[in-house]
Design a protein around this motif. Sequence first.
Motif, PDB file in Angstrom:
ATOM      1  N   ILE A   1       0.837  -1.206   0.000  1.00 52.21           N
ATOM      2  CA  ILE A   1       0.000   0.000   0.000  1.00 52.21           C
ATOM      3  C   ILE A   1       0.868   1.251   0.000  1.00 52.21           C
ATOM      4  CG2 ILE A   1      -1.665   1.329   1.353  1.00 52.21           C
ATOM      5  CD1 ILE A   1      -2.919  -1.311   2.202  1.00 52.21           C
TER       6      ILE A   1
ATOM      7  N   GLN B   1       2.339   1.733  -3.448  1.00 52.71           N
ATOM      8  CA  GLN B   1       1.369   2.233  -4.422  1.00 52.71           C
ATOM      9  C   GLN B   1       1.025   3.701  -4.156  1.00 52.71           C
ATOM     10  OE1 GLN B   1      -2.011  -0.391  -4.828  1.00 52.71           O
ATOM     11  NE2 GLN B   1      -0.787  -1.988  -5.801  1.00 52.71           N
ATOM     12  N   THR B   2       0.993   4.078  -2.873  1.00 52.24           N
ATOM     13  CA  THR B   2       0.760   5.484  -2.524  1.00 52.24           C
ATOM     14  C   THR B   2       1.920   6.351  -3.010  1.00 52.24           C
ATOM     15  OG1 THR B   2      -0.485   4.833  -0.544  1.00 52.24           O
ATOM     16  CG2 THR B   2       0.327   7.095  -0.635  1.00 52.24           C
TER      17      THR B   2
ATOM     18  N   PHE C   1      -7.883  -2.558  -3.450  1.00 52.24           N
ATOM     19  CA  PHE C   1      -7.645  -2.129  -2.077  1.00 52.24           C
ATOM     20  C   PHE C   1      -8.743  -1.155  -1.676  1.00 52.24           C
ATOM     21  CE2 PHE C   1      -3.682  -3.336  -3.997  1.00 52.24           C
ATOM     22  CZ  PHE C   1      -3.029  -4.073  -3.009  1.00 52.24           C
TER      23      PHE C   1
ATOM     24  N   CYS D   1     -10.672   1.109   1.903  1.00 52.19           N
ATOM     25  CA  CYS D   1     -10.614   1.587   3.281  1.00 52.19           C
ATOM     26  C   CYS D   1     -11.921   1.234   3.964  1.00 52.19           C
ATOM     27  CB  CYS D   1     -10.395   3.096   3.323  1.00 52.19           C
ATOM     28  SG  CYS D   1     -10.290   3.777   4.994  1.00 52.19           S
TER      29      CYS D   1
ATOM     30  N   PHE E   1      -6.949   0.364   5.861  1.00 48.91           N
ATOM     31  CA  PHE E   1      -6.858  -0.080   4.482  1.00 48.91           C
ATOM     32  C   PHE E   1      -6.698  -1.593   4.459  1.00 48.91           C
ATOM     33  CE2 PHE E   1      -5.881   4.354   3.737  1.00 48.91           C
ATOM     34  CZ  PHE E   1      -6.476   4.585   2.502  1.00 48.91           C
TER      35      PHE E   1
ATOM     36  N   ASN F   1      -6.886  -5.282   1.631  1.00 52.61           N
ATOM     37  CA  ASN F   1      -6.965  -5.842   0.293  1.00 52.61           C
ATOM     38  C   ASN F   1      -8.264  -6.643   0.203  1.00 52.61           C
ATOM     39  OD1 ASN F   1      -6.313  -8.642  -1.276  1.00 52.61           O
ATOM     40  ND2 ASN F   1      -5.451  -6.887  -2.361  1.00 52.61           N
TER      41      ASN F   1
ATOM     42  N   ILE G   1      -1.991   2.330   6.891  1.00 50.70           N
ATOM     43  CA  ILE G   1      -2.982   1.286   7.101  1.00 50.70           C
ATOM     44  C   ILE G   1      -4.132   1.773   7.977  1.00 50.70           C
ATOM     45  CG2 ILE G   1      -3.336  -1.086   7.892  1.00 50.70           C
ATOM     46  CD1 ILE G   1      -1.511  -0.829   5.496  1.00 50.70           C
TER      47      ILE G   1
END
Length: 284
Positions: free
Chosen positions: A29, A32-33, A107, A109, A117, A119, A182
Amino acid sequence: MKKELILKYLEENIIDLLSKAYELLPLVIKHQTDESKWSNSPDLYPDYQEWVSEGHDKYERPFFDILKSIYLSVSLYVEKNNTPNYLSIFHRIFGEDYEKCKYYNEFNCDDYWTGEFNNTFLSKTTQFLSPFGFIDSNRKETGLIYLENILHGTESYLNALGINPIKEADVYQPIKQVVNVIFPSSSNAGSVFLKPNKQYKPDILVPELKAAIEYKYANSKDRLNKNIEEVVSDTQGYTNDFNYSFFYAVFYVTQDFMGKNRFMETWKQHNFPKNWIPIYIVGH
């Protein structure tokens, strides 16, 4: 008996794969952010394509390989349980081609439950397996298992980020960034652990899990013993804020000064409260 052994093996394998996936999840995550940030400002990050490729090899590719292994293991487990109707439900949810499950790269939230967050494939798989009883779904719903995986993976994250800590803040600041990704509410979390002569402030707070984390750094055995004594004081200071019920003391040592078994024995001798959980991390 042979069938029981196969099912037991598959259960253990699925639990192990899920654990590995959850350990990688925050790194995926975060990558990817970062990728989104880098690609939106290419002038500021001229090497971003190289970083994207590196993150794909380190985090995304092994993560998605694990998800595919989970798919195969779960489908075989359901088949070996002689539950064909439930297997057909599995295929309706996840599709019949393990290479192309649409949820692998989805993904989200969870605003309703924990604000964390997750998957989609992992959350749906956990829900799908809950009737079999070997997955502790309630604990996963609290999000504590995600948090504990992050804390236990402290050294792995520091290595992945190229950090060689020389002080306490070097350890917990990078982990705090991972936790913030997360569990978004931890970014601006506060507490009222106030005492007449001192304000106690944990290194990381995760209010949606009612969890507080205190990191300790030790480069000698004497320093480690002092760290443990400091946590004794922390247990007395971290009180009267009913927003927090779970407390983690993460001890990062530059060498294995005490050994995990002896460390746990020392911890037990201090009779810490049951809601304080120690984690012993050896740096390299």
